[in-house]
Design a protein around this motif. Structure first.
Motif, PDB file in Angstrom:
ATOM      1  N   THR A   1      -4.299   4.187 -14.087  1.00 18.68           N
ATOM      2  CA  THR A   1      -3.987   3.060 -13.209  1.00 18.68           C
ATOM      3  C   THR A   1      -5.286   2.221 -13.483  1.00 18.68           C
ATOM      4  O   THR A   1      -6.406   2.483 -13.276  1.00 18.68           O
ATOM      5  CB  THR A   1      -3.794   3.545 -11.843  1.00 18.68           C
ATOM      6  OG1 THR A   1      -2.511   4.111 -11.782  1.00 18.68           O
ATOM      7  CG2 THR A   1      -3.790   2.299 -10.984  1.00 18.68           C
TER       8      THR A   1
ATOM      9  N   PHE B   1      -1.268  -3.057  -9.637  1.00 20.77           N
ATOM     10  CA  PHE B   1      -1.623  -1.694 -10.260  1.00 20.77           C
ATOM     11  C   PHE B   1      -0.623  -1.327 -11.437  1.00 20.77           C
ATOM     12  O   PHE B   1       0.723  -1.423 -11.293  1.00 20.77           O
ATOM     13  CB  PHE B   1      -1.518  -0.714  -9.104  1.00 20.77           C
ATOM     14  CG  PHE B   1      -2.492  -0.794  -7.853  1.00 20.77           C
ATOM     15  CD1 PHE B   1      -3.791  -0.487  -7.991  1.00 20.77           C
ATOM     16  CD2 PHE B   1      -1.915  -1.658  -6.826  1.00 20.77           C
ATOM     17  CE1 PHE B   1      -4.558  -0.968  -6.855  1.00 20.77           C
ATOM     18  CE2 PHE B   1      -2.721  -1.925  -5.840  1.00 20.77           C
ATOM     19  CZ  PHE B   1      -3.885  -1.695  -5.903  1.00 20.77           C
TER      20      PHE B   1
ATOM     21  N   TRP C   1       4.941   5.096 -10.414  1.00 21.78           N
ATOM     22  CA  TRP C   1       3.712   5.049 -11.404  1.00 21.78           C
ATOM     23  C   TRP C   1       4.523   5.773 -12.649  1.00 21.78           C
ATOM     24  O   TRP C   1       4.294   5.451 -13.448  1.00 21.78           O
ATOM     25  CB  TRP C   1       2.960   6.262 -10.603  1.00 21.78           C
ATOM     26  CG  TRP C   1       1.546   6.557 -11.709  1.00 21.78           C
ATOM     27  CD1 TRP C   1       0.705   5.972 -12.262  1.00 21.78           C
ATOM     28  CD2 TRP C   1       1.812   7.631 -12.535  1.00 21.78           C
ATOM     29  NE1 TRP C   1      -0.012   6.690 -13.281  1.00 21.78           N
ATOM     30  CE2 TRP C   1       0.692   7.836 -13.396  1.00 21.78           C
ATOM     31  CE3 TRP C   1       2.681   8.881 -12.533  1.00 21.78           C
ATOM     32  CZ2 TRP C   1       0.604   8.888 -14.179  1.00 21.78           C
ATOM     33  CZ3 TRP C   1       2.579   9.843 -13.501  1.00 21.78           C
ATOM     34  CH2 TRP C   1       1.449  10.056 -14.320  1.00 21.78           C
TER      35      TRP C   1
END
Length: 104
Positions: A16, A27, A96
């Motif tokens: 990240t 991010f 993510w």
């Protein structure tokens, strides 16, 4: 959960990087998977529409689709105050995963 706590959780995920994105902090790994509002009170996560529906049903006081077409594509607003880190971990990791996946 504070904005600083969210930032620390996001930056702890492998690969990240943080960069400015309009009035927010973004991010990303391969793609942006989350952004943090400048006041630190909310974050947007890039979830699948199915994940969005799941977390919105599970956490109705904290999770909702972003307005307009972005929300229909899975972008999800998370209200951070009164949300504990353990509860945020699932949706943040899901975002993510989407942000680190290769496009086919």
């Amino acid at each position: 959960m504070t904005g600083a706590g969210f930032r620390a959780m996001a930056l702890a995920l492998p690969g990240t990087e943080e960069a400015p994105h309009f009035e927010r902090s973004a991010f990303r790994v391969r793609r942006i998977y989350a952004s943090l509002a400048s006041d630190g009170r909310s974050a947007n996560l890039n979830l699948s529409p199915e994940e969005q529906a799941h977390y919105a049903a599970l956490l109705p006081n904290h999770v909702r689709p972003v307005p307009d077409a972005w929300g229909a594509r899975g972008w999800t607003e998370v209200t951070l105050p009164d949300l504990d880190p353990e509860t945020l971990e699932g949706p943040l990791r899901a975002a993510w995963t989407r942000g680190s996946a290769r496009r086919l």
